[in-house]
Design an enzyme around this catalytic site. Sequence first.
Site, short mmCIF file in Angstrom:
data_model
loop_
_atom_site.label_atom_id
_atom_site.label_comp_id
_atom_site.label_asym_id
_atom_site.label_seq_id
_atom_site.Cartn_x
_atom_site.Cartn_y
_atom_site.Cartn_z
N GLU A 1 -5.76 17.86 -2.55
CA GLU A 1 -5.56 16.45 -2.37
C GLU A 1 -5.61 16.11 -0.77
OE1 GLU A 1 -1.95 14.46 -3.79
OE2 GLU A 1 -2.80 12.45 -3.61
N GLU B 1 -7.81 13.18 -5.11
CA GLU B 1 -7.01 14.17 -5.69
C GLU B 1 -7.63 14.90 -7.01
OE1 GLU B 1 -2.99 13.83 -6.79
OE2 GLU B 1 -2.99 11.90 -6.41
N HIS C 1 -5.88 7.76 -5.73
CA HIS C 1 -5.50 6.28 -5.80
C HIS C 1 -5.16 5.75 -4.38
CE1 HIS C 1 -1.76 8.37 -4.13
NE2 HIS C 1 -2.23 9.49 -5.10
CO CO Z 1 -1.52 11.42 -4.57
#
Ligand code: CO
Length: 300
Positions: A279, A196, A163
Amino acid sequence: MTPASRYPPDLDRWREAARIAARARELGIRLAVPGARRRDVAEAIETYVREHGAQPAFPANLSRNDEAAHYTPDADDVAELADGDLLKVDVGAHLDGAVADTADTVEVGGGRRHVHLIRAVHDALAAGIAAVRPDGRVDDVSRAIAEAIRARGLKPVVDLTGHTIDRYVLHAGKSIPNVPGMSDATFVEGEIVAIEPFATNGAGRIGNGAFGHIQRFRRPPPAGDPVLAELFARFRTLPFTARWARSPEERQALDRARRTLQAYPVFVEAAGGLVAQAEHTVLVGPSGAEVLSLAPAPDR
Ligand code: CO
């Protein structure tokens, strides 16, 4: 910097938040030994973040085995980590809303039962990061991630995504899927992005489990409640946990505010498969991604 770029004016703060988050992540990985309590590991991570001048951007997520994400221990969780547990350590830190989000997976006890899963997400994270370009397609990153995971005979988790990150907004407008064919978006120079990948030996999908003790304000609380106003000033719309309440009054206020709060369920692998995650928070630079949350030299 072109007019179409999105560099935050306080880029140094984003870099610093990511350094702190990376060190806290490594601390969590080191503390994840057989017999350790998840609550103690979470509190050590969050204390590290605070003692280094930042605030947790969300409660330390310590999801285990088929739990993919969104579990944080509550205050009376005395469960201990067991040899062979596959533990995701997902850490967020922010400096005045400059957010970093980073995770890694460890096999508790250091055995070699889950090496394949852990390597799959490390490969996928590296491949995804290498595919980031300003004006490049998000789909190229998704494809690189999926191919790296499938190359090890495992499945990417299709409904969890990376994101973009904005100030005080952990999941901003753009998702970075872990499989191709789901995004028409492109990267913009100066964006802050969390990549991620999640890999599993299960179905490759997640379902909702029980409440994982993580919640957030959907909107400012109703006026005229000073305890809630103080809680909102502290957490804004970032995720938090009742474990962070400083008094019984604050705990009661959170109960009162239930309708203003979003409660997160634990994400659990649909077929009960084991899940690994890795991530990094990256900056979309002029020629590709710059990783902001790299593993640092040990603290001294
Ligand atoms: Co995240």
